[in-house]
Design an enzyme around this catalytic site. Structure first.
Site, PDB file in Angstrom:
ATOM      1  CE  LYS A 111      -1.552  -3.950  -7.270  1.00  0.00           C
ATOM      2  NZ  LYS A 111      -0.749  -4.266  -6.111  1.00  0.00           N
ATOM      3  CE  LYS A 194      -1.439   3.737  -6.841  1.00  0.00           C
ATOM      4  NZ  LYS A 194      -1.898   2.624  -6.031  1.00  0.00           N
ATOM      5  CE  LYS A 197       6.373  -0.582  -3.626  1.00  0.00           C
ATOM      6  NZ  LYS A 197       5.155  -1.201  -3.106  1.00  0.00           N
TER       7      LYS A 197
HETATM    8  P1  TYM Z   1       2.142  -0.513  -1.211  1.00  0.00           P
HETATM    9  O1  TYM Z   1       3.348  -1.376  -1.083  1.00  0.00           O
HETATM   10  O2  TYM Z   1       1.465  -0.413  -2.532  1.00  0.00           O
HETATM   11  O3  TYM Z   1       2.479   0.957  -0.752  1.00  0.00           O
HETATM   12  C1  TYM Z   1       3.124   1.215   0.483  1.00  0.00           C
HETATM   13  C2  TYM Z   1       2.633   2.521   1.080  1.00  0.00           C
HETATM   14  O4  TYM Z   1       2.886   3.598   0.179  1.00  0.00           O
HETATM   15  C3  TYM Z   1       1.677   4.310  -0.087  1.00  0.00           C
HETATM   16  N1  TYM Z   1       1.686   4.756  -1.489  1.00  0.00           N
HETATM   17  C4  TYM Z   1       1.469   6.006  -1.871  1.00  0.00           C
HETATM   18  N2  TYM Z   1       1.218   7.131  -1.170  1.00  0.00           N
HETATM   19  C5  TYM Z   1       1.079   8.283  -1.872  1.00  0.00           C
HETATM   20  N3  TYM Z   1       1.166   8.340  -3.229  1.00  0.00           N
HETATM   21  C6  TYM Z   1       1.415   7.245  -3.975  1.00  0.00           C
HETATM   22  N4  TYM Z   1       1.517   7.319  -5.301  1.00  0.00           N
HETATM   23  C7  TYM Z   1       1.578   6.001  -3.287  1.00  0.00           C
HETATM   24  N5  TYM Z   1       1.834   4.725  -3.702  1.00  0.00           N
HETATM   25  C8  TYM Z   1       1.885   3.977  -2.586  1.00  0.00           C
HETATM   26  C9  TYM Z   1       0.577   3.291   0.160  1.00  0.00           C
HETATM   27  O5  TYM Z   1      -0.662   3.915   0.444  1.00  0.00           O
HETATM   28  C10 TYM Z   1       1.124   2.519   1.344  1.00  0.00           C
HETATM   29  O6  TYM Z   1       0.857   3.200   2.556  1.00  0.00           O
HETATM   30  N6  TYM Z   1      -1.519  -3.209   0.865  1.00  0.00           N
HETATM   31  C11 TYM Z   1      -0.413  -2.345   1.154  1.00  0.00           C
HETATM   32  C12 TYM Z   1       0.630  -2.991   2.055  1.00  0.00           C
HETATM   33  C13 TYM Z   1       0.094  -3.560   3.322  1.00  0.00           C
HETATM   34  C14 TYM Z   1      -0.315  -2.843   4.483  1.00  0.00           C
HETATM   35  C15 TYM Z   1      -0.697  -3.840   5.422  1.00  0.00           C
HETATM   36  C16 TYM Z   1      -0.380  -1.483   4.792  1.00  0.00           C
HETATM   37  C17 TYM Z   1      -0.055  -4.887   3.606  1.00  0.00           C
HETATM   38  N7  TYM Z   1      -0.539  -5.042   4.865  1.00  0.00           N
HETATM   39  C18 TYM Z   1      -1.185  -3.478   6.685  1.00  0.00           C
HETATM   40  C19 TYM Z   1      -0.856  -1.131   6.059  1.00  0.00           C
HETATM   41  C20 TYM Z   1      -1.257  -2.126   6.981  1.00  0.00           C
HETATM   42  C21 TYM Z   1       0.285  -1.987  -0.155  1.00  0.00           C
HETATM   43  O7  TYM Z   1       0.207  -2.680  -1.116  1.00  0.00           O
HETATM   44  O8  TYM Z   1       1.076  -0.907  -0.083  1.00  0.00           O
END
Ligand code: TYM
Length: 332
Positions: A111, A194, A197
């Site tokens: 990032k 991947k 968003k």
């Molecule tokens: P984020 O917002 O990027 O993604 C949210 C969830 O979606 C999953 N994900 C995917 N799974 C499969 N294939 C993909 N292409 C894909 N893109 C995203 C992510 O693995 C995630 O489960 N840091 C985290 C948010 C967070 C969090 C937490 C999660 C903040 N605090 C505490 C668990 C516990 C994030 O940016 O997810």
């Protein structure tokens, strides 16, 4: 009872990866655990966000949780910034986190890009806030997609560092729950990247709010290769786009890749893509429709978030108080 914590950033364009890698698994697990599902708005601020767009996205992610089947009576749903324990605990844990651990985080490297000196402190400290999210609830399990594995390992390391520093078993070491046939959904335009968003091409992902026509068009345009579908999962290994689409089909139909190949081996992509469109529209069409219905009443969504924040604070604030006590901070 074991406790789950997980979250999604409200940064727009919730997609099929978020659904298959995270939300769908939460729905499946929700009645076997005490569950807390967060909309991590403080994490979203690690990259620039328009205030109105952030508010909209926070409500939209909430709507997605509910539309996908999260039970708001049983589970706690709230946005992170409403419970101040997250940010406070992040500071306390940050003081125990060596820079060397943060320097290993691949998501920061991706990032921040080449201009690392211009990246914000928040982006760098992001995984510590994520550890605080989980540990503020002493969560035992964290269901996420594959890309969050490294952050979760760090959260375990930070929990261990606290326990060792203060010589007690205070934080449980949270277990990742990464399962299903689509733990890493890839871009529809490039099977080695991947689904995300932030991809500039909307054709790279299926958004949870896409209508049936948009879903069908994106799947029709999805990159493939000239070979028909193979008979074995091993034969998919060198074919990232085919592997991705078969994985998505398997996940959406609650089957395995093997079972999907029994159905489609030897067939060409046009037949397979038609079937894939059908199941995608079946699953996502309903959720998208329900999201639109919920978004028409933002007051109702806000009430759910307020109630969730009260329930979340009732768990997290006492944990934070205990951490302050253990750490030696005087309190009123
Ligand atoms: P984020 O917002 O990027 O993604 C949210 C969830 O979606 C999953 N994900 C995917 N799974 C499969 N294939 C993909 N292409 C894909 N893109 C995203 C992510 O693995 C995630 O489960 N840091 C985290 C948010 C967070 C969090 C937490 C999660 C903040 N605090 C505490 C668990 C516990 C994030 O940016 O997810």
């Amino acid at each position: 009872m074991n406790r789950i914590f997980s979250g999604i950033q409200p940064t727009g364009n919730l997609h099929l990866g978020n659904y298959l890698g995270a939300i769908r698994n939460w729905v499946a697990l929700q009645h076997d655990y005490e569950c807390i599902f967060c909309i991590v708005d403080l994490h979203a601020l690690t990259l620039p966000q328009e205030p109105d767009a952030l508010r909209h996205a926070t409500r939209e992610v909430t709507a997605a949780y509910i539309a996908a089947g999260i039970d708001t009576e049983h589970c706690i749903i709230f946005n992170q910034s409403m419970v101040t324990a997250h940010a406070e605990l992040a500071w306390l844990l940050g003081c125990l986190t060596p820079l060397g651990w943060l320097n290993r985080m691949t998501q920061f490297k991706e990032k921040a890009g080449k201009q690392r000196d211009l990246a914000g402190l928040g982006l760098y400290a992001y995984p510590v806030l994520m550890a605080a999210d989980i540990l503020a609830y002493k969560a035992t399990h964290v269901p996420v997609g594959e890309d969050q594995k490294q952050h979760l390992e760090l959260a375990r390391d930070i929990a261990g560092a606290f326990n060792r520093r203060y010589e007690r078993d205070f934080f449980p070491l949270p277990e990742p729950q990464i399962f299903g046939e689509a733990t890493r959904v890839m871009s529809l335009r490039d099977g080695t990247k991947k689904m995300s968003k932030s991809d500039t091409s909307d054709y790279s992902r299926i958004n949870m709010t896409d209508d049936a026509d948009a879903i069908a068009l994106k799947i029709r345009r999805a990159k493939t290769d000239p070979e028909p579908l193979p008979e074995t999962v091993e034969a998919l290994e060198a074919r990232p786009e085919a592997d991705n689409l078969v994985g998505i089909y398997a996940a959406l139909t609650n089957a395995t890749r093997e079972a999907a190949l029994v159905q489609f081996a030897g067939q060409n992509f046009s037949t397979f893509k038609e079937a894939l469109s059908g199941v995608s529209v079946d699953v996502l069409g309903k959720i998208g429709g329900e999201m639109r219905r919920l978004m028409a009443d933002p007051g109702h969504i806000d009430a759910i978030l307020h109630r969730g924040a009260e329930r979340a604070a009732a768990i997290a604030m006492p944990v934070l108080d205990e951490v302050k006590e253990i750490t030696g901070l005087l309190r009123p």
